[in-house]
Enzyme design. Structure first.
Site, PDB file in Angstrom:
ATOM      1  N   ASN A  83       0.868  -1.174   0.000  1.00 38.22           N
ATOM      2  CA  ASN A  83       0.000   0.000   0.000  1.00 38.22           C
ATOM      3  C   ASN A  83       0.906   1.226   0.000  1.00 38.22           C
ATOM      4  O   ASN A  83       1.466   1.580   1.024  1.00 38.22           O
ATOM      5  CB  ASN A  83      -0.906  -0.023   1.243  1.00 38.22           C
ATOM      6  CG  ASN A  83      -1.753   1.232   1.347  1.00 38.22           C
ATOM      7  OD1 ASN A  83      -1.782   2.062   0.429  1.00 38.22           O
ATOM      8  ND2 ASN A  83      -2.441   1.379   2.475  1.00 38.22           N
ATOM      9  N   GLU A 110      -6.924   4.864   7.871  1.00 42.36           N
ATOM     10  CA  GLU A 110      -6.668   6.275   7.536  1.00 42.36           C
ATOM     11  C   GLU A 110      -7.899   6.893   6.876  1.00 42.36           C
ATOM     12  O   GLU A 110      -8.158   8.085   7.036  1.00 42.36           O
ATOM     13  CB  GLU A 110      -5.425   6.376   6.645  1.00 42.36           C
ATOM     14  CG  GLU A 110      -4.152   6.153   7.466  1.00 42.36           C
ATOM     15  CD  GLU A 110      -3.002   5.533   6.699  1.00 42.36           C
ATOM     16  OE1 GLU A 110      -3.012   5.547   5.459  1.00 42.36           O
ATOM     17  OE2 GLU A 110      -2.079   4.999   7.368  1.00 42.36           O
ATOM     18  N   SER A 169       3.408  -1.852  10.365  1.00 40.36           N
ATOM     19  CA  SER A 169       4.853  -1.925  10.590  1.00 40.36           C
ATOM     20  C   SER A 169       5.460  -3.284  10.244  1.00 40.36           C
ATOM     21  O   SER A 169       6.369  -3.765  10.929  1.00 40.36           O
ATOM     22  CB  SER A 169       5.196  -1.525  12.031  1.00 40.36           C
ATOM     23  OG  SER A 169       4.824  -0.179  12.276  1.00 40.36           O
ATOM     24  N   GLY A 183       2.499   2.678  10.703  1.00 39.61           N
ATOM     25  CA  GLY A 183       3.442   3.779  10.522  1.00 39.61           C
ATOM     26  C   GLY A 183       4.162   4.189  11.790  1.00 39.61           C
ATOM     27  O   GLY A 183       4.827   5.212  11.832  1.00 39.61           O
ATOM     28  N   GLU A 214      -5.372  -4.589  10.759  1.00 42.52           N
ATOM     29  CA  GLU A 214      -4.369  -3.531  10.888  1.00 42.52           C
ATOM     30  C   GLU A 214      -4.619  -2.748  12.174  1.00 42.52           C
ATOM     31  O   GLU A 214      -5.414  -1.802  12.179  1.00 42.52           O
ATOM     32  CB  GLU A 214      -4.453  -2.570   9.692  1.00 42.52           C
ATOM     33  CG  GLU A 214      -4.146  -3.208   8.367  1.00 42.52           C
ATOM     34  CD  GLU A 214      -3.531  -2.216   7.377  1.00 42.52           C
ATOM     35  OE1 GLU A 214      -2.553  -2.586   6.738  1.00 42.52           O
ATOM     36  OE2 GLU A 214      -4.010  -1.063   7.279  1.00 42.52           O
ATOM     37  N   HIS A 220      -9.653   1.357   4.982  1.00 40.57           N
ATOM     38  CA  HIS A 220      -8.373   1.533   5.674  1.00 40.57           C
ATOM     39  C   HIS A 220      -8.576   2.493   6.842  1.00 40.57           C
ATOM     40  O   HIS A 220      -9.364   3.430   6.743  1.00 40.57           O
ATOM     41  CB  HIS A 220      -7.319   2.082   4.704  1.00 40.57           C
ATOM     42  CG  HIS A 220      -5.940   2.022   5.264  1.00 40.57           C
ATOM     43  ND1 HIS A 220      -5.469   2.937   6.167  1.00 40.57           N
ATOM     44  CD2 HIS A 220      -4.933   1.128   5.081  1.00 40.57           C
ATOM     45  CE1 HIS A 220      -4.229   2.616   6.512  1.00 40.57           C
ATOM     46  NE2 HIS A 220      -3.879   1.520   5.862  1.00 40.57           N
ATOM     47  N   LYS A 269       0.151   4.219  -0.334  1.00 35.68           N
ATOM     48  CA  LYS A 269      -0.513   5.411   0.241  1.00 35.68           C
ATOM     49  C   LYS A 269      -0.272   6.625  -0.654  1.00 35.68           C
ATOM     50  O   LYS A 269      -0.221   6.488  -1.870  1.00 35.68           O
ATOM     51  CB  LYS A 269      -0.044   5.628   1.688  1.00 35.68           C
ATOM     52  CG  LYS A 269      -0.217   4.365   2.541  1.00 35.68           C
ATOM     53  CD  LYS A 269      -0.049   4.579   4.006  1.00 35.68           C
ATOM     54  CE  LYS A 269      -0.256   3.251   4.735  1.00 35.68           C
ATOM     55  NZ  LYS A 269      -0.160   3.353   6.169  1.00 35.68           N
TER      56      LYS A 269
HETATM   57  P1  13P Z   1       2.998   0.618   7.662  1.00 36.63           P
HETATM   58  O1  13P Z   1       3.520  -0.670   7.111  1.00 36.63           O
HETATM   59  O2  13P Z   1       3.713   1.828   7.159  1.00 36.63           O
HETATM   60  O3  13P Z   1       2.879   0.571   9.168  1.00 36.63           O
HETATM   61  O4  13P Z   1       1.495   0.774   7.102  1.00 36.63           O
HETATM   62  C1  13P Z   1       0.621  -0.285   7.220  1.00 36.63           C
HETATM   63  C2  13P Z   1      -0.597   0.007   6.444  1.00 36.63           C
HETATM   64  O5  13P Z   1      -1.368   0.886   6.774  1.00 36.63           O
HETATM   65  C3  13P Z   1      -0.837  -0.781   5.221  1.00 36.63           C
HETATM   66  O6  13P Z   1      -2.120  -0.560   4.730  1.00 36.63           O
END
Ligand code: 13P
Length: 257
Positions: A9, A97, A213, A173, A167, A95, A11
């Site tokens: 992903n 976010e 992560s 992150g 997640e 997601h 982002k």
């Molecule tokens: P990270 O791997 O940067 O923690 O992000 C995970 C994520 O949100 C994947 O969709």
């Protein structure tokens, strides 16, 4: 573990040239681990060009979001049929976010999941608790509610097309990865929810990814858990070598079984 799905992903990162370069590197090297299903989810504006790079490679293309309508006056939105049109197989939906920053509710996610399925996309539906919810002992309750709401009214055939991604919001992150035990606990709960709502064969058929992560250093341990079927990778998917080391880890875990 069934055939694992490792998805990147990206982002809201990279520019056009970086996106093309990264996709080409992944496409070239992913052939070494054919046991692993690999997907890349670039920003929408680069889907078309990345799709061209991935054509004739084993790497699948995915979107990061889609609307629940197929067309109409929805300025700034993308329809699931448009994603199919540029070669997408997957779409990430719900997601954290999007839930956190763009007000997506389980009901909205559910509408999106149904529309995506209708268009022939495989939704990667994200679920996970916040740190506060975990500390207050609400993890199971939150997961149950998100499962019930986001995946409401899906038939047996439909749920088999869905990928679940656990997640934990506090692990995204932050560099704070869930322990393999914490991940397995929620993955086992999701498997149980699938079993109760559908049946054992369907529960076993659904891919459940872990995200938050995931790095080359921790991927093998997470992927070794009985109910972890893959990884949804954010930060580490922006570097070809890191992402490919995670793909290699998934392959190695599968080989050991
Ligand atoms: P990270 O791997 O940067 O923690 O992000 C995970 C994520 O949100 C994947 O969709």
């Amino acid at each position: 573990m069934k055939r694992p799905l490792v998805a990147g992903n990206w982002k809201m990162n990279l520019n056009r040239i970086q996106a093309i370069t990264l996709a080409a590197q992944v496409a070239q090297q992913a052939v070494h681990w054919p046991t692993v299903h690999v997907a890349l989810c670039p920003p929408a504006v680069y889907l078309d060009v990345v799709g061209q790079v991935l054509r004739n490679s084993p790497v699948a293309l995915g979107g990061q979001n889609a609307h629940w309508e197929t067309a109409g006056a929805f300025t700034g939105e993308l329809s699931p049929t448009m994603l199919v049109d540029v070669g997408c197989v997957f779409v990430i939906l719900g997601h954290s976010e999007r839930r956190q920053h763009f007000g997506e509710t389980d009901e909205m996610v559910n509408r999106k999941v149904k529309a995506a399925l209708e268009s022939g996309l495989r939704p990667i539906v994200c679920l996970g608790e916040t740190l506060q919810q975990r500390e207050e002992g609400q993890t199971q309750e939150v997961i149950r509610a998100q499962f019930a709401g986001s995946l409401a009214d899906l038939s047996l055939e439909e749920i088999r097309q869905v990928v679940l991604a656990y997640e934990p919001v506090w692990a995204i992150g932050t560099g704070k990865v869930a322990t393999p035990q914490q991940a397995e606990e929620v993955h086992a709960l999701l498997r149980e929810l699938l079993r109760n709502k559908y049946n054992e064969a369907t529960a076993q058929a659904v891919t459940i990814q872990y995200g938050g992560s995931v790095k080359p250093e921790n991927a093998a341990e997470l992927l070794s858990q009985p109910n972890v079927d893959g990884a949804l990778v954010g930060g580490a998917s922006l570097k070809a070598q890191d992402f490919l080391r995670i793909v290699a880890a998934a392959h190695a875990v599968l080989e050991e079984e």
